[in-house]
Design a protein around this motif. Structure first.
Motif, PDB file in Angstrom:
ATOM      1  N   HIS A 138      -8.181  -0.463  -3.831  1.00  0.00           N
ATOM      2  CA  HIS A 138      -6.840  -0.664  -4.370  1.00  0.00           C
ATOM      3  C   HIS A 138      -6.755  -1.993  -5.124  1.00  0.00           C
ATOM      4  N   ILE A 177     -12.750   5.653   8.629  1.00  0.00           N
ATOM      5  CA  ILE A 177     -13.666   5.477   7.502  1.00  0.00           C
ATOM      6  C   ILE A 177     -15.010   4.915   7.932  1.00  0.00           C
ATOM      7  N   THR A 178     -15.019   3.861   8.730  1.00  0.00           N
ATOM      8  CA  THR A 178     -16.277   3.256   9.146  1.00  0.00           C
ATOM      9  C   THR A 178     -16.278   3.033  10.657  1.00  0.00           C
ATOM     10  N   HIS A 203       0.832  -1.210   0.000  1.00  0.00           N
ATOM     11  CA  HIS A 203       0.000   0.000   0.000  1.00  0.00           C
ATOM     12  C   HIS A 203       0.862   1.253   0.000  1.00  0.00           C
ATOM     13  N   SER A 248     -12.837   0.488   5.755  1.00  0.00           N
ATOM     14  CA  SER A 248     -12.955   0.716   4.317  1.00  0.00           C
ATOM     15  C   SER A 248     -14.360   1.175   3.982  1.00  0.00           C
ATOM     16  N   SER A 249     -14.503   1.846   2.857  1.00  0.00           N
ATOM     17  CA  SER A 249     -15.831   2.154   2.336  1.00  0.00           C
ATOM     18  C   SER A 249     -16.412   0.968   1.578  1.00  0.00           C
ATOM     19  N   ASP A 250     -15.629  -0.088   1.422  1.00  0.00           N
ATOM     20  CA  ASP A 250     -16.048  -1.306   0.737  1.00  0.00           C
ATOM     21  C   ASP A 250     -16.586  -2.291   1.780  1.00  0.00           C
ATOM     22  N   ARG A 261      -8.142  -1.278   9.599  1.00  0.00           N
ATOM     23  CA  ARG A 261      -8.052   0.037   8.985  1.00  0.00           C
ATOM     24  C   ARG A 261      -9.423   0.630   8.700  1.00  0.00           C
ATOM     25  N   ASN A 312      -7.203  -7.001   2.763  1.00  0.00           N
ATOM     26  CA  ASN A 312      -8.599  -6.954   2.354  1.00  0.00           C
ATOM     27  C   ASN A 312      -8.751  -6.358   0.961  1.00  0.00           C
ATOM     28  N   ALA A 365     -10.334  -3.997  -1.145  1.00  0.00           N
ATOM     29  CA  ALA A 365     -11.120  -2.778  -1.344  1.00  0.00           C
ATOM     30  C   ALA A 365     -10.720  -2.155  -2.680  1.00  0.00           C
ATOM     31  N   ALA A 392     -14.715  -5.672   2.178  1.00  0.00           N
ATOM     32  CA  ALA A 392     -13.477  -5.633   2.953  1.00  0.00           C
ATOM     33  C   ALA A 392     -13.774  -5.629   4.445  1.00  0.00           C
ATOM     34  N   ASN A 393     -14.750  -4.834   4.867  1.00  0.00           N
ATOM     35  CA  ASN A 393     -15.132  -4.831   6.287  1.00  0.00           C
ATOM     36  C   ASN A 393     -15.733  -6.178   6.689  1.00  0.00           C
TER      37      ASN A 393
END
Length: 299
Positions: free
Chosen positions: A76, A173-174, A11, A141-143, A139, A72, A74, A146-147
């Protein structure tokens, strides 16, 4: 694999020590596999960039295996890396680029988390799992997929042991955030809390987690806290990547990201979200769904 290059994609972090850990990981993997050509590229914040890494990996190679060193899937994994691979295919049409899956929620990662939890429990004064809450901290994620993978790992971790409470928290993020989860665990009577970071390497977020736990110790002096660490150098990570190489060379690819994730990028493009952190060239190219995924034979 004389004509094959493996490109590890990290990343990247604003904290250089995190980027250096990924480079150190690559150096260790080269020692494990001295016959393999292994290179590295970063999505953001560090060099070489993903685009530069792909071009360098293609030099003198017939085949490049692109492996995300990411937990995860997401944006990327689903969009940015596949977009960069498309550019590389246009720039180096004589080279075959194969894209492997990210590390995913899987039993080897669960084994690492169980080992981290055992170490943390051993550091506590009263290692009683029935009164010790666990927080798996990622971390965020908006995905939702991934969460969801993190939620799966938290559930697996609970089923693998005797802890009555294994919660999930995110650094950004979440939600929920670490402070709120600790508040809930304190209310129901947990006398000890283990925080397990779901991170491969150090960086600004790992440093922030350390500060957060120190604040929580001051806020809840009646609770004993134990903090795990990131786990990118564990043997399971090397073994997972080696399995990815074996699968790609044998023509086995993850159907969830088939066609290099083009389904996800089509959706994002339709919604106006297609992007990349860097565009080092302006070469236009058409996206095709006719990628050849035929089995690859070891040279």
């Amino acid at each position: 694999m004389r004509d094959t290059t493996i490109l590890i994609v990290g990343h990247g972090s604003r904290e250089e020590s995190g980027n250096q850990e990924i480079r150190d990981f690559v150096a260790q993997w080269r020692s494990r596999q001295p016959g393999w050509r292994i290179e590295v590229g970063f999505i953001e914040f560090a060099s070489p960039s993903l685009h530069d890494g792909l071009r360098a990996a293609a030099q003198g190679a017939r085949r490049v295996l692109v492996l995300p060193l990411i937990l995860n899937a997401a944006g990327h994994v689903k969009m940015e890396i596949p977009e960069a691979i498309e550019h590389a295919r246009a720039d180096c049409p004589q080279v075959e680029f194969l894209y492997g899956p990210h590390l995913t929620a899987c039993d080897p990662i669960l084994d690492i988390l169980k080992r981290q939890l055992r170490r943390a429990m051993a550091a506590l004064d009263m290692p009683d799992p029935t009164t010790t809450g666990v927080v798996l901290l990622g971390r965020g994620s908006s995905d939702r997929g991934a969460n969801g993978d993190m939620a799966k790992m938290a559930r697996w971790l609970q089923e693998a042991g005797d802890h009555e409470l294994v919660d999930l928290a995110f650094t950004g993020i979440t939600f929920p955030r670490l402070e709120r989860v600790v508040q809930r665990q304190a209310r129901i009577g947990m006398t000890q809390i283990v925080v397990l970071p779901y991170y491969l390497y150090t960086g600004t977020l790992m440093q922030r987690i350390g500060r957060q736990v120190e604040h929580l110790r001051a806020q809840y002096p009646q609770i004993r806290f134990a903090l795990g660490t990131h786990f990118g150098f564990e043997p399971e990570i090397f073994a997972l990547l080696e399995q990815r190489v074996t699968d790609l060379v044998a023509g086995r690819q993850d159907s969830a990201l088939s066609c290099d994730g083009c389904r996800f990028r089509e959706i994002a493009h339709d919604l106006g979200h297609g992007h990349s952190h860097e565009h080092t060239h302006g070469q236009a190219h058409a996206h095709s769904h006719s990628h050849d995924h035929a089995p690859v034979v070891m040279a």
